[in-house]
Write an enzyme that holds these catalytic residues in place. Structure first.
Site, short mmCIF file in Angstrom:
data_model
loop_
_atom_site.label_atom_id
_atom_site.label_comp_id
_atom_site.label_asym_id
_atom_site.label_seq_id
_atom_site.Cartn_x
_atom_site.Cartn_y
_atom_site.Cartn_z
N CYS A 217 0.84 -1.21 0.00
CA CYS A 217 0.00 0.00 0.00
C CYS A 217 0.86 1.25 0.00
O CYS A 217 1.39 1.66 1.04
CB CYS A 217 -0.94 0.00 1.20
SG CYS A 217 -1.99 1.46 1.27
N CYS B 115 -0.42 4.12 2.15
CA CYS B 115 -0.20 3.93 3.60
C CYS B 115 1.27 4.16 3.96
O CYS B 115 1.57 4.78 4.98
CB CYS B 115 -0.55 2.52 4.05
SG CYS B 115 -2.02 1.81 3.30
N ASP B 116 2.17 3.63 3.18
CA ASP B 116 3.57 3.55 3.60
C ASP B 116 4.55 4.40 2.79
O ASP B 116 5.72 4.50 3.15
CB ASP B 116 4.03 2.08 3.55
CG ASP B 116 3.22 1.21 4.50
OD1 ASP B 116 2.82 1.72 5.56
OD2 ASP B 116 2.96 0.04 4.19
#
Ligand code: NDP
Length: 329
Positions: free
Chosen positions: A156, A159-160
């Site tokens: 992701c 997200c990261d």
């Protein structure tokens, strides 16, 4: 508080030889425990639906496999995925949601009340069912990929990606997700390698153009990841195999896998309409499925956004839809 703990479920136990098959009847059953399931449980319990939630195979869902979550509103300092899921769970329990460990293994949505079997033998009969079983990111299946999950390997970018600001990273895949992730990362990172196993991108033309126009994305066609290399501080490269068999190593600190997701919808398919890739179809603008009294929320019905906050929002929608359905005369 004791009031909330007394769930209004009727319970029957039938004994057949040594096997005890028990059944319960509830107003609202929630299957799945990511941000969508827990948010549905918060709203449903506050609406006095006395929801019963089964957590499934991975309590807390996909977020429990990520480290920091910095994009969920309300956490100015960020929070880890598992801690956030624990918070959501506690919040649902505070209003009386009955949260249990167990996996839904079979359903029968032929007539009301709907029937859901947990761990093959426990039967739950429910007036309304909220499906929040999520989706599972596909991984390549490399041993080194498993080793660096959470310390350089991610599925992701939204997200990261932030953790790799100003660094060189790679994205694997040639579909819309991979192109979208590569474009997103290009805005944060110094350089993005897009690793594609074929000699073309499967992504839509618009998405392809976006990739080709972005100066710091380099597409490596006909390259396949062989091994991710790194040390105790995380990933520092990946060995790729080219079409003719020779290997090449690129130096990167983040390795993003974007080769698709698998919605966890298999057990519902005999009753619930899905698209050709298995995502549950909901009526646009709400969480209703083709079956009366069955609602779907979160990633099992969303292949476009897949964010904790969008899943949580759709969990809220599903609980409100269930509450309105149950209060219909
Ligand atoms: P896709 O299935 O479309 O693409 C997966 C990609 O990963 C393909 O290029 C595939 O290669 C590659 N791949 C699969 N397995 C491997 C492997 N083992 N090693 C290397 N590469 C591999 O998945 P997406 O997640 O990209 O998209 C799913 C759906 O969601 C699509 O319908 C897409 O259009 C849609 N979507 C739409 C978006 C939007 O409209 N904004 C954004 C994201 C997704 P190959 O081509 O060789 O099979």
């Amino acid at each position: 508080m004791e009031f909330f703990k007394q769930m209004s479920v009727s319970t029957k136990t039938e004994s057949t030889g040594n096997i005890q098959n028990s059944s319960e009847h509830v107003k609202c059953l929630i299957i799945g425990s990511g941000p969508a399931g827990y948010t549905a449980a918060i709203y449903a319990s506050r609406a006095n639906l006395k929801p019963l939630l089964y957590e499934g195979l991975e309590p807390g869902g996909q977020l429990t496999t990520t480290t920091e979550v910095d994009n969920f509103p309300g956490y100015p300092e960020g929070i880890t995925g598992p801690a956030m899921m624990e918070d959501l769970k506690k919040q649902a329990e505070r209003f009386g949601a009955d949260i249990r460990f167990g996996i839904a293994t079979k359903v029968d949505f032929n007539k009301l009340p709907h029937k859901v079997w947990i761990d093959d033998d426990k039967l739950i009969e429910a007036d309304a069912v909220i499906i929040a079983t999520g989706a599972t990111a596909k991984y390549l299946g490399l041993e080194s990929e498993e080793k660096f999950k959470g310390s350089g390997v991610s599925a992701c970018a939204t997200c990261d990606g932030f953790f790799y600001k100003g660094q060189d990273v790679a994205v694997v895949g040639g579909g819309d997700t991979a192109c979208e992730e590569a474009s997103y990362l290009a805005g944060i990172c110094k350089k993005v390698y897009l690793i594609v196993r074929k000699d073309f991108l499967r992504a839509s033309k618009a998405m392809q153009e976006r990739v080709y126009k972005t100066k710091n994305i380099e597409v490596l066609f006909q390259h396949t990841p062989k091994e991710i290399i790194g040390d105790t501080s995380g990933v520092n490269g990946v060995i790729l195999t080219k079409a003719k068999g020779e290997n090449v190593t690129i130096l990167i600190t983040g390795f993003f896998v974007a080769i698709g997701h698998q919605p966890n919808s298999d057990i519902f398919k005999p009753f619930i309409e899905t698209d050709e890739t298995g995502y549950i179809k909901t009526i646009p603008g709400c969480s209703k499925t083709n079956i009366e009294g069955v609602f779907a929320c979160g990633d099992v019905q969303d292949k476009h956004y897949r964010q904790a906050i969008t899943a949580a929002g759709s969990g809220c929608i599903a609980a409100i839809d269930a509450e309105r359905y149950l209060s219909e005369p």
